[in-house]
Design a protein around this motif. Structure first.
Motif, PDB file in Angstrom:
ATOM      1  N   ALA A  89      50.041  19.215   7.081  1.00  0.00           N
ATOM      2  CA  ALA A  89      50.963  19.953   7.954  1.00  0.00           C
ATOM      3  C   ALA A  89      50.579  19.674   9.403  1.00  0.00           C
ATOM      4  CB  ALA A  89      50.897  21.450   7.657  1.00  0.00           C
ATOM      5  N   THR A 170      46.895  22.111   8.641  1.00  0.00           N
ATOM      6  CA  THR A 170      46.848  22.120   7.178  1.00  0.00           C
ATOM      7  C   THR A 170      45.921  23.213   6.665  1.00  0.00           C
ATOM      8  OG1 THR A 170      47.231  19.725   7.207  1.00  0.00           O
ATOM      9  CG2 THR A 170      46.449  20.695   5.152  1.00  0.00           C
ATOM     10  N   GLU A 172      44.920  25.897   8.166  1.00  0.00           N
ATOM     11  CA  GLU A 172      45.482  27.222   8.464  1.00  0.00           C
ATOM     12  C   GLU A 172      46.600  27.572   7.485  1.00  0.00           C
ATOM     13  OE1 GLU A 172      47.339  29.641  12.308  1.00  0.00           O
ATOM     14  OE2 GLU A 172      46.707  27.545  12.486  1.00  0.00           O
ATOM     15  N   THR A 173      47.397  26.580   7.115  1.00  0.00           N
ATOM     16  CA  THR A 173      48.464  26.833   6.149  1.00  0.00           C
ATOM     17  C   THR A 173      47.908  27.189   4.779  1.00  0.00           C
ATOM     18  OG1 THR A 173      49.900  25.276   7.336  1.00  0.00           O
ATOM     19  CG2 THR A 173      50.508  25.828   5.078  1.00  0.00           C
ATOM     20  N   LEU A 176      46.506  30.680   4.898  1.00  0.00           N
ATOM     21  CA  LEU A 176      47.579  31.673   4.863  1.00  0.00           C
ATOM     22  C   LEU A 176      48.151  31.836   3.462  1.00  0.00           C
ATOM     23  CD1 LEU A 176      49.629  31.149   8.162  1.00  0.00           C
ATOM     24  CD2 LEU A 176      48.420  33.197   7.444  1.00  0.00           C
ATOM     25  N   ASP A 177      48.298  30.741   2.749  1.00  0.00           N
ATOM     26  CA  ASP A 177      48.811  30.828   1.377  1.00  0.00           C
ATOM     27  C   ASP A 177      47.877  31.664   0.489  1.00  0.00           C
ATOM     28  OD1 ASP A 177      51.017  29.317   1.984  1.00  0.00           O
ATOM     29  OD2 ASP A 177      50.104  27.422   1.393  1.00  0.00           O
ATOM     30  N   LYS A 223      53.746  34.749   9.989  1.00  0.00           N
ATOM     31  CA  LYS A 223      52.950  33.624  10.494  1.00  0.00           C
ATOM     32  C   LYS A 223      53.224  32.357   9.688  1.00  0.00           C
ATOM     33  CE  LYS A 223      49.144  36.457  12.261  1.00  0.00           C
ATOM     34  NZ  LYS A 223      47.692  36.771  12.136  1.00  0.00           N
ATOM     35  N   LYS A 224      53.369  32.515   8.391  1.00  0.00           N
ATOM     36  CA  LYS A 224      53.649  31.336   7.555  1.00  0.00           C
ATOM     37  C   LYS A 224      55.012  30.739   7.893  1.00  0.00           C
ATOM     38  CE  LYS A 224      53.229  28.392   4.226  1.00  0.00           C
ATOM     39  NZ  LYS A 224      53.310  28.820   2.821  1.00  0.00           N
ATOM     40  N   LEU A 227      54.674  28.813  11.230  1.00  0.00           N
ATOM     41  CA  LEU A 227      54.043  27.502  11.030  1.00  0.00           C
ATOM     42  C   LEU A 227      54.978  26.532  10.325  1.00  0.00           C
ATOM     43  CD1 LEU A 227      50.341  28.254  10.033  1.00  0.00           C
ATOM     44  CD2 LEU A 227      51.185  27.214  12.137  1.00  0.00           C
ATOM     45  N   ALA A 228      55.714  27.029   9.354  1.00  0.00           N
ATOM     46  CA  ALA A 228      56.658  26.153   8.644  1.00  0.00           C
ATOM     47  C   ALA A 228      57.743  25.643   9.580  1.00  0.00           C
ATOM     48  CB  ALA A 228      57.274  26.911   7.464  1.00  0.00           C
ATOM     49  N   THR A 231      56.146  22.950  11.922  1.00  0.00           N
ATOM     50  CA  THR A 231      55.856  21.684  11.246  1.00  0.00           C
ATOM     51  C   THR A 231      57.125  20.974  10.791  1.00  0.00           C
ATOM     52  OG1 THR A 231      55.545  22.946   9.194  1.00  0.00           O
ATOM     53  CG2 THR A 231      53.580  22.419  10.481  1.00  0.00           C
TER      54      THR A 231
END
Length: 330
Positions: A89, A170, A172-173, A176-177, A223-224, A227-228, A231
Motif C-alpha cells: 500500500a 503497508t 500501518e494498513t 489497522l486490519d 482511518k482504514k 488510507l484506502a 492509496t
C-alpha cells in the motif's frame, strides 16, 4: 494330621483372596467417588465463573476479551497479506509547475486528461490576467495512472519544477486490519454479556462499555477508509503559469538597474491609474464644463454692451477765514 494341615492352608488362601478382592473393590469405588466429586467441582466452578462474568461487568469483559483477543490474533496471523512490491500500500503525491501560453486552455486539457484516467478535479483556483495568469489544480487520479498523467501534464508546456513523493503505509494498513478484527471481537463479547445482564447496574455499565468499544471501532474503520482512499487515488498539485508569471522561488534582486526597472514600472502603473481616473472624469467635465463656459461667455458680452456710469465727485466745502482779534490801546 497331614489332611487337617492341608485344609487349614486352603482356608487361609481363600481368605487372602477374598481380602484382596475386597480391597480392590474399595479402591475402585474410592476412585470413582473422587472422579465424580472432581467433575461436580468443575461444573460448580464453571457455573461460578459465569455468574461473576455477568455480575461484575469489567471482570467479565476482561475475561471475554482474552479469548476474543487470542482468536483475533490467530485470525490476523492466518490472514496476513502478501507484502510483495506489487501488493504494498503506497501513497503517491506530486507537485509540478508548468509554464504555458494559454492558462485556461491548458487547464481544460488537464481536466480532460484526468477524466480519461478515471479521476477527478479536487480543487481549482485561478488568478485571471493576460500574461501572468496562474491556475492551481488539485488532481485525484488512480495510482496505476499516476505516472502517465504526470507526463501528459508536463508535455503541455515548459516544465519548471516537479516533485514526486511516496509513502509506504503497508505496515500501518496491516496493523489497522488486526486492530479492527480484535475490536470487532471485543464489541461482540460486550454485546453477548449485555444480553445476559440481570440487573440495572450491570446493564448500564455494559451499555457504557459497549458504546466506548463501538466508538473505537468506528474510529479505526474511518482511518482504514482514509488510507484506502489515499492509496487508491493519488494526489497531484499542478500549477499552470502564464508566460510572464513569476516563479514561487524567484529570488529578490537588488541594484541600480533593478531599482530603475521597478521605478519605471511604478511610474507606468501610476500613469495608467491617472489616465484611468481622467478617463472616468472626462464625461462629467464635458457635460458640466461646456454649459458653464457658454454661460460665462454670454455674461461677458452683456457686460460689454452696458453703458459705463461715471461718478462725479462733490466740491469740498471751504471753512470761513478766521476773524482777527481787536487790538486795545493807543
Amino acid at each position: 494330621m497331614t489332611t487337617m494341615g492341608a485344609g487349614m492352608d486352603g482356608r487361609v488362601g481363600q481368605r487372602r483372596v477374598a481380602l484382596l478382592a475386597a480391597l480392590g473393590m474399595t479402591a475402585a469405588l474410592a476412585l470413582a467417588g473422587c472422579g465424580s466429586s472432581d467433575s461436580g467441582q468443575d461444573g460448580a466452578k464453571g457455573t461460578a465463573a459465569e455468574a461473576p462474568a455477568i455480575g461484575n461487568g469489567s471482570q467479565g469483559l476482561s475475561d471475554a476479551d482474552k479469548g476474543s483477543g487470542a482468536k483475533a490474533a490467530e485470525a490476523a496471523g492466518a490472514g496476513a497479506p502478501d507484502l510483495r512490491v506489487d501488493q504494498r500500500a503506497i501513497i503517491y503525491t506530486g507537485t509540478m509547475r508548468v509554464q504555458v501560453d494559454d492558462v485556461d486552455a491548458a487547464a481544460r486539457e488537464v481536466t480532460a486528461a484526468v477524466t480519461r484516467a478515471g479521476g477527478f478535479i479536487g480543487g481549482d483556483q485561478r488568478r485571471s490576467a493576460e500574461a501572468d495568469a496562474v491556475a492551481e489544480l488539485e488532481l485525484r487520479v488512480p495510482a496505476a495512472k499516476f505516472a502517465g498523467v504526470v507526463e501528459e501534464v508536463a508535455n503541455l508546456g515548459r516544465q519548471q519544477s516537479r516533485e514526486i513523493n511516496t509513502q509506504d503505509v503497508t505496515e500501518e494498513t496491516v496493523d489497522l486490519d488486526a486492530r479492527i478484527t480484535s475490536q470487532r471481537a471485543r464489541v461482540d463479547s460486550a454485546r453477548r454479556l449485555l444480553a445476559r445482564a440481570s440487573s440495572i447496574t450491570d446493564l448500564v455499565s455494559l451499555e457504557n462499555e459497549l458504546g466506548r468499544r463501538e466508538a473505537d471501532l468506528a474510529s479505526l474503520e474511518a482511518k482504514k477508509r482514509r488510507l484506502a482512499d489515499l492509496t487508491a487515488l493519488s494526489t497531484i498539485t499542478v500549477s499552470l503559469a502564464g508566460p510572464a508569471a513569476k516563479t514561487d522561488d524567484e529570488e529578490d534582486e537588488t541594484g541600480f538597474l533593478v531599482g530603475l526597472r521597478n521605478g519605471w514600472k511604478a511610474f507606468v502603473v501610476s500613469l495608467t491609474v491617472l489616465l484611468t481616473v481622467l478617463g472616468a472624469l472626462l464625461p462629467w467635465m464635458v457635460a458640466l464644463g461646456v454649459p458653464l463656459a457658454l454661460l460665462l461667455l454670454v455674461l461677458r458680452r452683456q457686460r460689454r454692451k452696458a453703458p459705463a456710469l461715471v461718478a462725479t465727485p462733490a466740491a469740498p466745502v471751504s471753512a470761513p477765514p478766521p476773524v482777527p482779534a481787536a487790538r486795545s490801546g493807543p
